[in-house]
Design an enzyme around this catalytic site. Structure first.
Site, PDB file in Angstrom:
ATOM      1  N   LEU A 313       1.024  -1.130   0.018  1.00 30.51           N
ATOM      2  CA  LEU A 313       0.101   0.028  -0.138  1.00 30.51           C
ATOM      3  C   LEU A 313       0.929   1.160   0.025  1.00 30.51           C
ATOM      4  O   LEU A 313       0.461   2.157  -0.756  1.00 30.51           O
ATOM      5  CB  LEU A 313      -0.898  -0.167   1.348  1.00 30.51           C
ATOM      6  N   GLN A 316       2.235   1.837  -3.485  1.00 28.47           N
ATOM      7  CA  GLN A 316       1.044   2.559  -4.288  1.00 28.47           C
ATOM      8  C   GLN A 316       0.883   3.804  -4.176  1.00 28.47           C
ATOM      9  O   GLN A 316       0.805   4.611  -5.065  1.00 28.47           O
ATOM     10  CB  GLN A 316      -0.168   1.714  -4.336  1.00 28.47           C
ATOM     11  N   GLU A 317       1.152   4.292  -2.774  1.00 27.10           N
ATOM     12  CA  GLU A 317       0.794   5.617  -2.528  1.00 27.10           C
ATOM     13  C   GLU A 317       2.068   6.348  -2.726  1.00 27.10           C
ATOM     14  O   GLU A 317       1.792   7.659  -3.276  1.00 27.10           O
ATOM     15  CB  GLU A 317       0.387   5.535  -1.005  1.00 27.10           C
ATOM     16  N   SER A 318       3.215   6.214  -2.451  1.00 27.07           N
ATOM     17  CA  SER A 318       4.347   6.980  -2.493  1.00 27.07           C
ATOM     18  C   SER A 318       5.585   6.410  -3.312  1.00 27.07           C
ATOM     19  O   SER A 318       6.612   7.318  -3.128  1.00 27.07           O
ATOM     20  CB  SER A 318       4.672   7.604  -1.235  1.00 27.07           C
ATOM     21  N   TYR A 443      -6.297   0.938  -8.080  1.00 25.80           N
ATOM     22  CA  TYR A 443      -5.390   1.042  -6.878  1.00 25.80           C
ATOM     23  C   TYR A 443      -5.524  -0.294  -6.226  1.00 25.80           C
ATOM     24  O   TYR A 443      -4.409  -0.728  -5.880  1.00 25.80           O
ATOM     25  CB  TYR A 443      -6.263   2.136  -6.087  1.00 25.80           C
TER      26      TYR A 443
END
Length: 487
Positions: A313, A316-318, A443
């Site tokens: 996660l 995927q975010e940063s 996502y």
């Protein structure tokens, strides 16, 4: 948007700035010579600005941090410029906005094409260039010029300005015909092309870029005609005060560079959800992840999640960048919004330890708030989707799933409904309205794939370069009015 494309838009805006005075004179309706500020005085007296808009990706919708959208940002800043509040009426389709402006309200802002001959309204200076573009279904022979349109079923949106471009083109090519519809948005038009209900569609270039990731079966064709201009519409007859203030505000936005920044923010990052190649992911896992592995393990122990899932996660975010900042101000390795960070007690979003701990606790909070009827992996996937799009929009998608006869407790059914939040036919039936519903689907898919790779590496204890060669391929009408040939 690639830098040359943004520079191209900037060039046109600055050209518009030089022509603004001449253009405004040409836009004044016949007999409009009232110099007073009656309209502006009314806005200031009541202390709020009423804007007619629509629930759509370019204009206004509920995002991860609350209300957002390119024109929403402009409306909000204009209201601040006037020192008043903002009152939005977003219950419109694009072809209804001008009529609403004529009869009530202060301003229309809904990706409106500037049309000087429109009765009852007066337009602001141009805000953004709108380039009509023809797109077509993948698998058809390439559509690269007007001659390729023969026998194709073409659709467009009524009142958006693209229909006017087609009418002008039909004057030169009488054999041209198409279908046009109101009550739908660009995403629905693209879906009809991808599903085979249409062969091609005419929309604006920025609309295609905003939606292209969700419709891989649609190809870019070629631009049609000269660009149009997007502008705000105001009712005529109330004096020039509010119009002058709007134009002054827009000129200041352009001159300060803030307008350029908004364009880059909303239209310059249309590919941010694209798959990162497997090799790049593994390189990052090799060079970046070790710095944060123990933080993910501790957050996993505290929250009850698999540490590799939290790491996926975070990637995927940063991309495991602790100083990452989105164009909308979401920050840190787990990309927490400022309100969420405050609720979680995270006072430094750029601190990897606080960010990872906060992100894990937020995911746990979302998972715990879901109905007990959602179980197993379905519960996890829906919590991850809510991390991206928000619980409200997830509940809306579950509601749509029920309407469509699906099971709102199954991720496989809800993920089919999430993209429908981009379509007015569906989001008009929900509590929270429009959302970029295709994004949480991609996502969750990305996180699952990254998690699978990390799990494989962890299980086999293989070196990353050995895994490199083993990875699988990551690539993954009754609403229309027919416009016949003019023969």
């Amino acid at each position: 948007m690639p830098a040359p494309a943004i520079d191209h838009l900037r060039h046109h805006w600055r050209g518009y700035s030089c022509l603004a005075a001449t253009l405004l004179l040409s836009l004044l309706p016949s007999g409009f010579d009232t110099p007073d500020g009656e309209h502006l005085e009314g806005v200031l007296a009541r202390e709020f600005l009423t804007v007619h808009t629509r629930n759509a990706p370019m204009t206004y919708y509920e995002g991860r941090q609350g209300p957002t959208g390119f024109e929403y940002e402009l409306m909000h800043r204009f209201a601040d410029h006037l020192g008043v509040g903002l009152n939005l009426d977003a219950d419109h389709q694009i072809d209804e906005v001008l009529d609403a402006v004529r009869h009530s309200g202060d301003l229309g802002a809904a990706a409106l094409p500037l049309q000087p001959d429109t009765p009852g309204v007066i337009f602001s200076r141009p805000i953004l260039e709108l380039q009509p573009l023809l797109v077509y279904r993948r698998g058809l022979p390439p559509v690269e010029e007007l001659d390729d349109l023969e026998s194709l079923s073409i659709g467009t949106l009524r009142g958006a300005g693209t229909d006017r471009v087609l009418r002008e083109l039909q004057a030169e090519r009488p054999e041209l015909s198409w279908q046009e519809a109101s009550g739908i948005e660009a995403a629905e038009l693209l879906r009809r092309v991808e599903d085979g209900n249409l062969d091609a569609a005419v929309l604006y270039d920025h609309q295609f870029r905003l939606n292209r990731l969700f419709f891989p079966g649609v190809e870019r064709g070629f631009v049609l005609g000269k660009p149009l201009s997007m502008a705000w519409a105001l009712p005529s007859g109330g004096g020039l005060g509010l119009l002058n203030e709007a134009n002054r505000f827009l000129a200041d936005m352009l001159g300060s560079g803030e307008l350029d920044q908004l364009v880059a923010s909303y239209f310059g990052h249309d590919d941010y959800l694209e798959y990162v190649g497997a090799r790049t992911f593994i390189q990052h896992a090799h060079h970046r992840l070790p710095d944060y592995t123990e933080l993910f393990r501790q957050a996993a122990r505290d929250s009850g999640f698999d540490w590799k899932l939290l790491a996926a996660l975070g990637y995927q975010e940063s991309h495991w960048d602790p100083e990452a900042t989105s164009p909308t101000g979401v920050r840190g390795l787990m990309m927490l919004t400022l309100p969420t960070a405050g609720e979680l007690g995270v006072d430094d979003r750029l601190d990897p330890s606080q960010s990872i701990d906060g992100g894990a606790r937020y995911l746990r909070h979302l998972k715990d708030r879901l109905p007990e009827s959602i179980t197993g992996e379905d519960r996890l996937y829906m919590a991850m989707a809510a991390y991206n799009v928000g619980l409200g929009h997830l509940y809306d998608a579950r509601h749509i799933t029920e309407i469509r006869g699906g099971n709102p407790n199954l991720w496989s059914d809800v993920r089919e409904s999430l993209p429908l939040l981009q379509e007015s036919e569906w989001h008009s039936q929900t509590r929270h309205g429009y959302a970029r519903g295709g994004e949480p689907v991609i996502y969750v898919r990305n996180i699952r794939r990254y998690h699978e790779i990390l799990t494989y590496v962890d299980r086999t204890q293989q070196q990353f370069h050995q895994l490199n060669a083993r990875l699988p391929d990551m690539e993954e009408s009754d609403v229309f009015q027919i416009i016949p040939p003019n023969l």
